[in-house]
Write a protein that holds these residues in place. Structure first.
Motif, PDB file in Angstrom:
ATOM      1  N   GLY A  46       0.808  -1.212   0.000  1.00  0.00           N
ATOM      2  CA  GLY A  46       0.000   0.000   0.000  1.00  0.00           C
ATOM      3  C   GLY A  46       0.838   1.257   0.000  1.00  0.00           C
ATOM      4  O   GLY A  46       0.509   2.244  -0.668  1.00  0.00           O
ATOM      5  N   GLU A  47       1.946   1.236   0.754  1.00  0.00           N
ATOM      6  CA  GLU A  47       2.838   2.396   0.777  1.00  0.00           C
ATOM      7  C   GLU A  47       3.511   2.595  -0.580  1.00  0.00           C
ATOM      8  O   GLU A  47       3.661   3.736  -1.053  1.00  0.00           O
ATOM      9  CB  GLU A  47       3.875   2.233   1.883  1.00  0.00           C
ATOM     10  CG  GLU A  47       3.294   2.392   3.283  1.00  0.00           C
ATOM     11  CD  GLU A  47       4.287   2.036   4.368  1.00  0.00           C
ATOM     12  OE1 GLU A  47       4.176   2.580   5.480  1.00  0.00           O
ATOM     13  OE2 GLU A  47       5.180   1.180   4.115  1.00  0.00           O
ATOM     14  N   ALA A  97      -3.981  -2.125  -4.116  1.00  0.00           N
ATOM     15  CA  ALA A  97      -3.208  -2.660  -2.989  1.00  0.00           C
ATOM     16  C   ALA A  97      -3.585  -1.997  -1.667  1.00  0.00           C
ATOM     17  O   ALA A  97      -2.896  -2.186  -0.671  1.00  0.00           O
ATOM     18  CB  ALA A  97      -1.707  -2.471  -3.250  1.00  0.00           C
ATOM     19  N   LEU A  98      -4.679  -1.232  -1.662  1.00  0.00           N
ATOM     20  CA  LEU A  98      -5.046  -0.465  -0.477  1.00  0.00           C
ATOM     21  C   LEU A  98      -6.318  -1.009   0.151  1.00  0.00           C
ATOM     22  O   LEU A  98      -7.178  -1.570  -0.530  1.00  0.00           O
ATOM     23  CB  LEU A  98      -5.250   1.008  -0.852  1.00  0.00           C
ATOM     24  CG  LEU A  98      -4.103   1.694  -1.588  1.00  0.00           C
ATOM     25  CD1 LEU A  98      -4.504   3.118  -1.966  1.00  0.00           C
ATOM     26  CD2 LEU A  98      -2.845   1.704  -0.736  1.00  0.00           C
ATOM     27  N   ASP A  99      -6.442  -0.819   1.469  1.00  0.00           N
ATOM     28  CA  ASP A  99      -7.692  -1.182   2.121  1.00  0.00           C
ATOM     29  C   ASP A  99      -8.770  -0.172   1.743  1.00  0.00           C
ATOM     30  O   ASP A  99      -8.495   0.871   1.144  1.00  0.00           O
ATOM     31  CB  ASP A  99      -7.520  -1.245   3.647  1.00  0.00           C
ATOM     32  CG  ASP A  99      -7.055   0.079   4.240  1.00  0.00           C
ATOM     33  OD1 ASP A  99      -7.814   1.058   4.158  1.00  0.00           O
ATOM     34  OD2 ASP A  99      -5.933   0.122   4.792  1.00  0.00           O
ATOM     35  N   LEU A 100     -10.028  -0.487   2.103  1.00  0.00           N
ATOM     36  CA  LEU A 100     -11.158   0.313   1.650  1.00  0.00           C
ATOM     37  C   LEU A 100     -11.044   1.769   2.076  1.00  0.00           C
ATOM     38  O   LEU A 100     -11.229   2.690   1.261  1.00  0.00           O
ATOM     39  CB  LEU A 100     -12.460  -0.294   2.188  1.00  0.00           C
ATOM     40  CG  LEU A 100     -13.761   0.364   1.712  1.00  0.00           C
ATOM     41  CD1 LEU A 100     -13.893   0.245   0.197  1.00  0.00           C
ATOM     42  CD2 LEU A 100     -14.954  -0.284   2.400  1.00  0.00           C
ATOM     43  N   GLU A 101     -10.719   2.005   3.346  1.00  0.00           N
ATOM     44  CA  GLU A 101     -10.651   3.372   3.851  1.00  0.00           C
ATOM     45  C   GLU A 101      -9.518   4.152   3.194  1.00  0.00           C
ATOM     46  O   GLU A 101      -9.702   5.292   2.738  1.00  0.00           O
ATOM     47  CB  GLU A 101     -10.471   3.369   5.370  1.00  0.00           C
ATOM     48  CG  GLU A 101     -10.416   4.765   5.976  1.00  0.00           C
ATOM     49  CD  GLU A 101     -10.281   4.739   7.486  1.00  0.00           C
ATOM     50  OE1 GLU A 101     -10.143   5.824   8.083  1.00  0.00           O
ATOM     51  OE2 GLU A 101     -10.300   3.641   8.070  1.00  0.00           O
ATOM     52  N   THR A 102      -8.325   3.530   3.126  1.00  0.00           N
ATOM     53  CA  THR A 102      -7.181   4.206   2.511  1.00  0.00           C
ATOM     54  C   THR A 102      -7.424   4.440   1.030  1.00  0.00           C
ATOM     55  O   THR A 102      -7.066   5.489   0.485  1.00  0.00           O
ATOM     56  CB  THR A 102      -5.896   3.387   2.716  1.00  0.00           C
ATOM     57  OG1 THR A 102      -5.707   3.155   4.113  1.00  0.00           O
ATOM     58  CG2 THR A 102      -4.690   4.116   2.167  1.00  0.00           C
ATOM     59  N   GLY A 103      -8.068   3.456   0.375  1.00  0.00           N
ATOM     60  CA  GLY A 103      -8.366   3.600  -1.053  1.00  0.00           C
ATOM     61  C   GLY A 103      -9.261   4.795  -1.320  1.00  0.00           C
ATOM     62  O   GLY A 103      -9.034   5.560  -2.270  1.00  0.00           O
ATOM     63  N   GLY A 104     -10.270   4.995  -0.468  1.00  0.00           N
ATOM     64  CA  GLY A 104     -11.146   6.151  -0.629  1.00  0.00           C
ATOM     65  C   GLY A 104     -10.401   7.455  -0.439  1.00  0.00           C
ATOM     66  O   GLY A 104     -10.602   8.425  -1.186  1.00  0.00           O
ATOM     67  N   THR A 105      -9.499   7.475   0.558  1.00  0.00           N
ATOM     68  CA  THR A 105      -8.716   8.684   0.825  1.00  0.00           C
ATOM     69  C   THR A 105      -7.797   9.001  -0.343  1.00  0.00           C
ATOM     70  O   THR A 105      -7.652  10.167  -0.744  1.00  0.00           O
ATOM     71  CB  THR A 105      -7.885   8.511   2.108  1.00  0.00           C
ATOM     72  OG1 THR A 105      -8.771   8.267   3.205  1.00  0.00           O
ATOM     73  CG2 THR A 105      -7.057   9.745   2.397  1.00  0.00           C
ATOM     74  N   VAL A 106      -7.166   7.978  -0.901  1.00  0.00           N
ATOM     75  CA  VAL A 106      -6.248   8.174  -2.025  1.00  0.00           C
ATOM     76  C   VAL A 106      -7.002   8.660  -3.260  1.00  0.00           C
ATOM     77  O   VAL A 106      -6.533   9.554  -3.980  1.00  0.00           O
ATOM     78  CB  VAL A 106      -5.469   6.872  -2.311  1.00  0.00           C
ATOM     79  CG1 VAL A 106      -4.816   6.922  -3.687  1.00  0.00           C
ATOM     80  CG2 VAL A 106      -4.413   6.644  -1.247  1.00  0.00           C
ATOM     81  N   MET A 107      -8.194   8.103  -3.527  1.00  0.00           N
ATOM     82  CA  MET A 107      -8.982   8.576  -4.663  1.00  0.00           C
ATOM     83  C   MET A 107      -9.385  10.029  -4.480  1.00  0.00           C
ATOM     84  O   MET A 107      -9.391  10.808  -5.437  1.00  0.00           O
ATOM     85  CB  MET A 107     -10.226   7.699  -4.847  1.00  0.00           C
ATOM     86  CG  MET A 107      -9.958   6.375  -5.538  1.00  0.00           C
ATOM     87  SD  MET A 107      -9.118   6.522  -7.144  1.00  0.00           S
ATOM     88  CE  MET A 107     -10.292   7.524  -8.076  1.00  0.00           C
TER      89      MET A 107
END
Length: 236
Positions: free
Chosen positions: A149-150, A175-185
């Motif tokens: 993820g990093e 490669a990201l979890d759901l919460e991190t994926g939303g933040t990255v998008m």
């Protein structure tokens, strides 16, 4: 302004000891400045091939492709490299980070080809972008010391650091979890909005696909529109 226009575009590759393989056929696509487009499709449907065409990595076998108002066929050599390097940001599914280089060195890489202030301020600009993706304390870490993820967030920071006009994202949250994926998008969309960049995202995630203004599916080598909403749990 129209940033991408594909007219009857096809892509066929020659295979040794076999018939030519047609991956894309009669593709029609128009993407305007500031627009968000998502493309879903099964594995092997040609999604990455399409992204490579839009990013000037490959060339169509037939049809007309215009990128940032220019005929892709007329973009050759150094000119093609400049347009791809300055105006197009790639977020690769495989990250493609430079081994043995730190996170900040990886993110700085696109700025090495800039002139003027961006070149001389490249370390500061790269550090600020890493902070925006939540890696402000990992700037000196090499890829082998980072989680998947990093590494993906470093790849995203590298793609956005030059504030490109066209952002091409291949499974950017894979490669990201759901919460991190939303933040990255949210970050990708925020940076795109700042410069009115177009964002084309390939994804298997219906939640990510729904974030776009327009939803398309690649099926049997052709792009077809989806309904206004992408149903959760639908096959991709």
């Amino acid at each position: 302004m129209r940033l991408v226009e594909a007219i009857d575009v096809g892509r066929t590759v020659e295979l040794p000891d076999a018939e030519p393989l047609t991956i894309l056929r009669h593709v029609e696509l128009a993407v305007d400045e500031g627009e968000r487009v998502s493309i879903v499709g099964r594995s092997g449907s040609g999604k990455s091939t399409l992204l490579n065409l839009l990013g000037l990595i490959d060339s169509p076998s037939e049809g007309e492709l215009r990128i940032l108002g220019e005929d892709a066929r007329r973009l050759r050599g150094a000119r093609r490299d400049r347009v791809r390097g300055r105006e197009i940001g790639f977020i690769f599914q495989q990250f493609n980070l430079l081994p043995g280089r730190t996170a900040i060195e990886n993110v700085q890489t696109p700025l090495l080809y800039d002139g003027g202030a961006s070149f001389w301020r490249r370390e500061r600009i790269a550090r600020e972008m890493l902070e925006r993706v939540g890696l402000g304390e990992r700037t000196d870490s090499r890829p082998e010391r980072l989680s998947g993820g990093e590494q993906q967030r470093v790849a995203i920071a590298r793609a956005l650091v030059r504030r490109p006009r066209l952002i091409l994202a291949d499974e950017p949250t894979g490669a990201l979890d759901l919460e991190t994926g939303g933040t990255v998008m949210e970050l990708i969309e925020e940076v795109a909005a700042e410069t009115r960049a177009a964002l084309v995202t390939i994804t298997h995630d219906p939640a990510i696909a729904r974030r776009a203004d327009r939803h398309l599916r690649l099926s049997e080598g052709r792009l077809v529109p989806l309904d206004d909403a992408v149903p959760a749990g639908s096959p991709s």
